[in-house]
Design a protein around this motif. Structure first.
Motif, PDB file in Angstrom:
ATOM      1  N   ASP A 101     -34.368  35.906 -45.801  1.00 44.24           N
ATOM      2  CA  ASP A 101     -33.336  36.916 -45.570  1.00 44.24           C
ATOM      3  C   ASP A 101     -32.899  36.981 -44.117  1.00 44.24           C
ATOM      4  O   ASP A 101     -31.874  37.577 -43.795  1.00 44.24           O
ATOM      5  CB  ASP A 101     -33.845  38.299 -46.014  1.00 44.24           C
ATOM      6  CG  ASP A 101     -33.941  38.384 -47.532  1.00 44.24           C
ATOM      7  OD1 ASP A 101     -33.395  37.481 -48.201  1.00 44.24           O
ATOM      8  OD2 ASP A 101     -34.558  39.329 -48.035  1.00 44.24           O
ATOM      9  N   GLU A 153     -25.604  33.682 -45.372  1.00 40.18           N
ATOM     10  CA  GLU A 153     -25.801  32.847 -46.553  1.00 40.18           C
ATOM     11  C   GLU A 153     -25.397  31.415 -46.214  1.00 40.18           C
ATOM     12  O   GLU A 153     -24.705  31.166 -45.231  1.00 40.18           O
ATOM     13  CB  GLU A 153     -24.957  33.373 -47.719  1.00 40.18           C
ATOM     14  CG  GLU A 153     -25.298  34.801 -48.143  1.00 40.18           C
ATOM     15  CD  GLU A 153     -26.675  34.923 -48.794  1.00 40.18           C
ATOM     16  OE1 GLU A 153     -27.196  33.899 -49.263  1.00 40.18           O
ATOM     17  OE2 GLU A 153     -27.205  36.049 -48.826  1.00 40.18           O
ATOM     18  N   MET A 175     -26.628  35.772 -54.664  1.00 38.38           N
ATOM     19  CA  MET A 175     -26.597  37.232 -54.582  1.00 38.38           C
ATOM     20  C   MET A 175     -26.698  37.667 -53.125  1.00 38.38           C
ATOM     21  O   MET A 175     -27.470  37.124 -52.367  1.00 38.38           O
ATOM     22  CB  MET A 175     -27.792  37.771 -55.359  1.00 38.38           C
ATOM     23  CG  MET A 175     -27.799  39.268 -55.412  1.00 38.38           C
ATOM     24  SD  MET A 175     -29.349  39.900 -56.007  1.00 38.38           S
ATOM     25  CE  MET A 175     -29.672  38.858 -57.329  1.00 38.38           C
ATOM     26  N   ASN A 176     -25.936  38.617 -52.748  1.00 36.72           N
ATOM     27  CA  ASN A 176     -26.024  39.042 -51.358  1.00 36.72           C
ATOM     28  C   ASN A 176     -27.128  40.075 -51.181  1.00 36.72           C
ATOM     29  O   ASN A 176     -27.713  40.575 -52.137  1.00 36.72           O
ATOM     30  CB  ASN A 176     -24.680  39.585 -50.851  1.00 36.72           C
ATOM     31  CG  ASN A 176     -24.238  40.801 -51.628  1.00 36.72           C
ATOM     32  OD1 ASN A 176     -25.062  41.604 -52.047  1.00 36.72           O
ATOM     33  ND2 ASN A 176     -22.944  40.928 -51.815  1.00 36.72           N
ATOM     34  N   ALA A 177     -27.393  40.363 -49.926  1.00 39.73           N
ATOM     35  CA  ALA A 177     -28.529  41.214 -49.608  1.00 39.73           C
ATOM     36  C   ALA A 177     -28.374  42.604 -50.219  1.00 39.73           C
ATOM     37  O   ALA A 177     -29.335  43.200 -50.694  1.00 39.73           O
ATOM     38  CB  ALA A 177     -28.684  41.310 -48.102  1.00 39.73           C
ATOM     39  N   PHE A 198     -21.587  30.533 -49.209  1.00 40.38           N
ATOM     40  CA  PHE A 198     -22.214  31.373 -50.230  1.00 40.38           C
ATOM     41  C   PHE A 198     -22.137  32.851 -49.866  1.00 40.38           C
ATOM     42  O   PHE A 198     -22.839  33.673 -50.446  1.00 40.38           O
ATOM     43  CB  PHE A 198     -23.678  30.973 -50.418  1.00 40.38           C
ATOM     44  CG  PHE A 198     -23.873  29.801 -51.336  1.00 40.38           C
ATOM     45  CD1 PHE A 198     -23.733  28.507 -50.878  1.00 40.38           C
ATOM     46  CD2 PHE A 198     -24.193  30.004 -52.685  1.00 40.38           C
ATOM     47  CE1 PHE A 198     -23.905  27.420 -51.734  1.00 40.38           C
ATOM     48  CE2 PHE A 198     -24.375  28.929 -53.550  1.00 40.38           C
ATOM     49  CZ  PHE A 198     -24.227  27.634 -53.071  1.00 40.38           C
ATOM     50  N   GLU A 199     -21.314  33.212 -48.898  1.00 37.62           N
ATOM     51  CA  GLU A 199     -21.295  34.594 -48.407  1.00 37.62           C
ATOM     52  C   GLU A 199     -20.983  35.612 -49.507  1.00 37.62           C
ATOM     53  O   GLU A 199     -21.392  36.757 -49.428  1.00 37.62           O
ATOM     54  CB  GLU A 199     -20.296  34.730 -47.262  1.00 37.62           C
ATOM     55  CG  GLU A 199     -18.853  34.516 -47.697  1.00 37.62           C
ATOM     56  CD  GLU A 199     -17.924  34.273 -46.519  1.00 37.62           C
ATOM     57  OE1 GLU A 199     -18.092  33.246 -45.842  1.00 37.62           O
ATOM     58  OE2 GLU A 199     -17.052  35.122 -46.271  1.00 37.62           O
ATOM     59  N   GLY A 200     -20.240  35.203 -50.555  1.00 34.70           N
ATOM     60  CA  GLY A 200     -19.912  36.122 -51.635  1.00 34.70           C
ATOM     61  C   GLY A 200     -20.943  36.107 -52.755  1.00 34.70           C
ATOM     62  O   GLY A 200     -20.719  36.692 -53.806  1.00 34.70           O
ATOM     63  N   GLY A 201     -22.089  35.435 -52.557  1.00 27.94           N
ATOM     64  CA  GLY A 201     -23.124  35.394 -53.578  1.00 27.94           C
ATOM     65  C   GLY A 201     -23.086  34.119 -54.394  1.00 27.94           C
ATOM     66  O   GLY A 201     -24.079  33.702 -54.958  1.00 27.94           O
ATOM     67  N   ASN A 202     -21.925  33.497 -54.457  1.00 25.48           N
ATOM     68  CA  ASN A 202     -21.800  32.219 -55.149  1.00 25.48           C
ATOM     69  C   ASN A 202     -21.024  31.270 -54.232  1.00 25.48           C
ATOM     70  O   ASN A 202     -20.427  31.718 -53.254  1.00 25.48           O
ATOM     71  CB  ASN A 202     -21.055  32.420 -56.477  1.00 25.48           C
ATOM     72  CG  ASN A 202     -21.062  31.171 -57.340  1.00 25.48           C
ATOM     73  OD1 ASN A 202     -21.887  30.269 -57.154  1.00 25.48           O
ATOM     74  ND2 ASN A 202     -20.136  31.110 -58.279  1.00 25.48           N
ATOM     75  N   ARG A 221     -29.273  42.541 -53.749  1.00 25.45           N
ATOM     76  CA  ARG A 221     -30.704  42.311 -53.886  1.00 25.45           C
ATOM     77  C   ARG A 221     -31.476  43.590 -53.602  1.00 25.45           C
ATOM     78  O   ARG A 221     -32.399  43.944 -54.309  1.00 25.45           O
ATOM     79  CB  ARG A 221     -31.142  41.185 -52.935  1.00 25.45           C
ATOM     80  CG  ARG A 221     -32.288  40.388 -53.488  1.00 25.45           C
ATOM     81  CD  ARG A 221     -32.687  39.264 -52.552  1.00 25.45           C
ATOM     82  NE  ARG A 221     -31.620  38.320 -52.332  1.00 25.45           N
ATOM     83  CZ  ARG A 221     -31.179  37.958 -51.140  1.00 25.45           C
ATOM     84  NH1 ARG A 221     -31.712  38.482 -50.054  1.00 25.45           N
ATOM     85  NH2 ARG A 221     -30.221  37.084 -51.006  1.00 25.45           N
TER      86      ARG A 221
END
Lengths: 437, 168
Positions: free
Chosen positions: A180, A204, B1-3, A223-227, B6
């Motif tokens: 993280d 990300e 998935m973003n923080a 990947f900043e948007g999760g995908n 999460r």
């Protein structure tokens, strides 16, 4: 004889590192890991001072020397062996340089006045005692090192007969921290790793940066948007646009040679397929129809074909398909695993990641020589080959212990140079186009 | 998935378990239902969100793959079965499957391979009665290793699907 040379190389590398620190470059240090005895011997004499202004903040002669060494075609005389310091042709004592077995000598003077660095230089043939080149190069502001790269390009072109590619830029991705706390950055730097400038930061993953043909934009995956999503960003202004964030994978962007289209790999229709996106309209043309993973498209220089990675035969191999659609032909047959092609400017040489067992190296296949292949990297986890615009050198990423590092290697694989970020992991190099097309 | 997502997932899990601290107490307790027994899990009563914290099988959120393979190994069939039952029992539940690979090979190809692994688990869950609308697959390829050494012991840990509940 060998040991002192190695030590000198190390000293030079240390000097380069010191210089990088002084210049405020947080970037890359440069180490030459091997050399070629048959390379052309050339001396770049430290420049004389011109006028009464302050000394130049950059050592132009050193920049020229390191460029010429890096490409594998030249071997410069170490500074410690440069016993005389002529600054004009008239001052050159040719017998001295003949005795030192030098084929060419570069002399000149520099002035630094009002923030402008101006260098007058001459290139001489030592045996013929003949001047081959005389020129003046000037730059200002943050572009001072470009004076050295431009001179190196001019010398390269004069002697080799091919346009030099030292005055170009590279892009790469860095990662610092774990999990993280990971921080990714997309960085643009000079071709020798100096002057790094971060153009994107993210928590990300960032990957697959690639240059537009005019050198003004980078396309990349974030990947900043999760995908995964594909963006195109203007380097100078930072303005960017999202070009694909469909469900599934949005990956592997590559601009067409005319810059009007983007080849990509998208999986929104079930599994990764190759598409060509018209950047004007956003319209997609699907090229592959297969249950395999089809990815890493790259254009041939004429824009007619796309070479891509597919595991339709079981393991990843390279295939070629017409850019307007058609049937793909497999083009790699050596090695268990071939992927991530880099096509050179004339389409003859294909660099790729070739895997055999647990060893992944950069292989170069020459299509003009019946597909003959050579390895240009030692492994074990090398990837992301990217050609210089004149195909004299490649960049690739390697893994050394806990971190990723970048190497430049001459096209024949004989000279490698490491570009190391002092902190963290460096990967995904992409060599940009000529700055003045 | 973003923080953010999460963090909210973790928050939801904590709420479901009544208290985060309890999670630590629950952990060492031997599971009453061994995760090896599939039949009891499917025949007993419906799962509730609390079971995500207490049920040993549901608490297992990762499955592993062989090199360059995306087949679900038989040793993970119980895990597939209990998560499929949870999704059947809880139609509002939503899951993201994160597909991952080891570092070998190219990053973009590995994105494809990670997606193939995610899809393999999604298909297995759907075959066992979960709805496709409950499952989302995201591939991170080789970008999210849990182990960073360059050997098979490490690579094995990285070739995985992670199950993340985004709604319970």
């Amino acid at each position: 004889m060998r040991m002192p040379k190695l030590m000198l190389a190390l000293v030079l590398a240390s000097l380069a590192a010191l210089f990088a620190t002084q210049a405020g470059a947080q970037g890359l240090t440069v180490q030459i890991v091997n050399g070629v005895p048959s390379a052309i011997p050339i001396t770049v004499v430290p420049l004389g001072q011109q006028g009464s202004g302050p000394a130049s903040p950059v050592d132009v002669a050193q920049i020229v020397s390191m460029d010429l060494d890096r490409c594998g075609k030249f071997r410069t005389l170490p500074t410690s062996e440069i016993v005389q310091s002529p600054t004009t042709g008239a001052q050159i004592k040719f017998a001295t340089w003949q005795q030192l077995k030098q084929q060419y000598i570069v002399v000149g003077t520099a002035s630094y006045d009002g923030g402008v660095l101006k260098v007058d230089y001459q290139l001489w043939d030592v045996a013929k005692q003949q001047m081959l080149l005389q020129n003046t190069v000037a730059r200002q502001g943050s572009d001072l090192r470009r004076v050295g790269h431009e001179i190196a390009d001019q010398i390269y072109q004069k002697i080799i007969g091919v346009r030099g590619a030292f005055d170009t830029r590279i892009a790469y991705v860095t990662m610092v921290g774990l999990g993280d706390n990971a921080q990714y950055a997309l960085v643009v730097a000079d071709s020798d790793g100096y002057n790094p400038q971060t153009v994107v930061r993210s928590h990300e993953a960032l990957l697959s940066p690639t240059w537009s043909p005019d050198g003004k934009e980078l396309a990349y995956v974030s990947f900043e948007g999760g995908n995964s999503a594909i963006y195109i960003q203007n380097i100078a202004t930072g303005a960017r646009r999202l070009v694909s964030s469909r469900p599934g994978i949005n990956g592997a962007p590559r601009f067409s040679p005319d810059g009007k289209r983007l080849a990509v790999s998208l999986s929104f229709q079930g599994n990764p397929e190759i598409y060509v996106m018209d950047l004007g309209s956003g319209a997609l043309t699907r090229l592959t129809h297969n249950l395999a993973i089809d990815t890493e498209p790259s254009w041939t220089p004429d824009g007619q074909n796309i070479i891509f990675t597919s595991d339709r035969s079981g393991k990843p191999q390279l295939y070629e398909i017409p850019a307007g659609g058609g049937s793909p032909q497999r083009i790699t047959f050596q090695g268990q695993y071939n992927a991530d092609v880099g096509v050179d400017y004339d389409g003859k040489k294909l660099a790729m990641v070739q895997g055999n067992g647990n060893v992944y190296r950069i292989a170069v296949m020459d299509r003009s020589l019946g597909g003959q292949e050579i390895f240009v990297s030692p492994g074990n986890l090398d990837d992301s080959p990217s050609w210089a615009p004149n195909a004299s050198m490649l960049l690739y990423a390697a893994t050394e212990g806990p971190r990723g590092v970048l190497y430049s290697v001459s096209a024949d694989g004989r000279v490698r140079q490491r570009l190391v970020l002092s902190d963290g992991d460096v990967r995904e190099p992409a060599w940009g186009p000529y700055r003045n097309p | 998935m973003n923080a953010t997502v999460r963090v909210s997932v973790v928050a939801l899990l904590c709420l479901a378990a009544a208290a985060c601290a309890k999670k630590q107490e629950v952990k060492p307790t031997p599971p009453p239902e061994a995760p090896t027994a599939t039949a009891p899990a499917t025949t007993e009563g419906a799962f509730t969100p609390a079971d995500l914290q207490t049920n040993a099988c549901l608490r297992t959120r990762v499955i592993y793959f062989d090199f360059d393979k995306s087949e679900i190994q038989s040793q993970f069939s119980d895990i597939v079965a209990c998560h499929a039952k949870y999704l059947r029992d809880r139609p509002m539940a939503r899951m993201t499957i994160e597909g991952n690979t080891d570092e070998r090979g190219t990053r973009e190809y590995n994105l494809g391979l990670g997606e193939r692994r995610g899809n393999a688990l999604a298909s297995a869950l759907e075959a066992a009665g979960a709805s496709s609308s409950q499952i989302k697959v995201v591939s991170y390829g080789e970008e999210r290793p849990v182990c960073r050494e360059h050997n098979e012991g490490c690579w094995h840990q990285n070739r995985r699907d992670n199950i993340v509940y985004t709604a319970e």
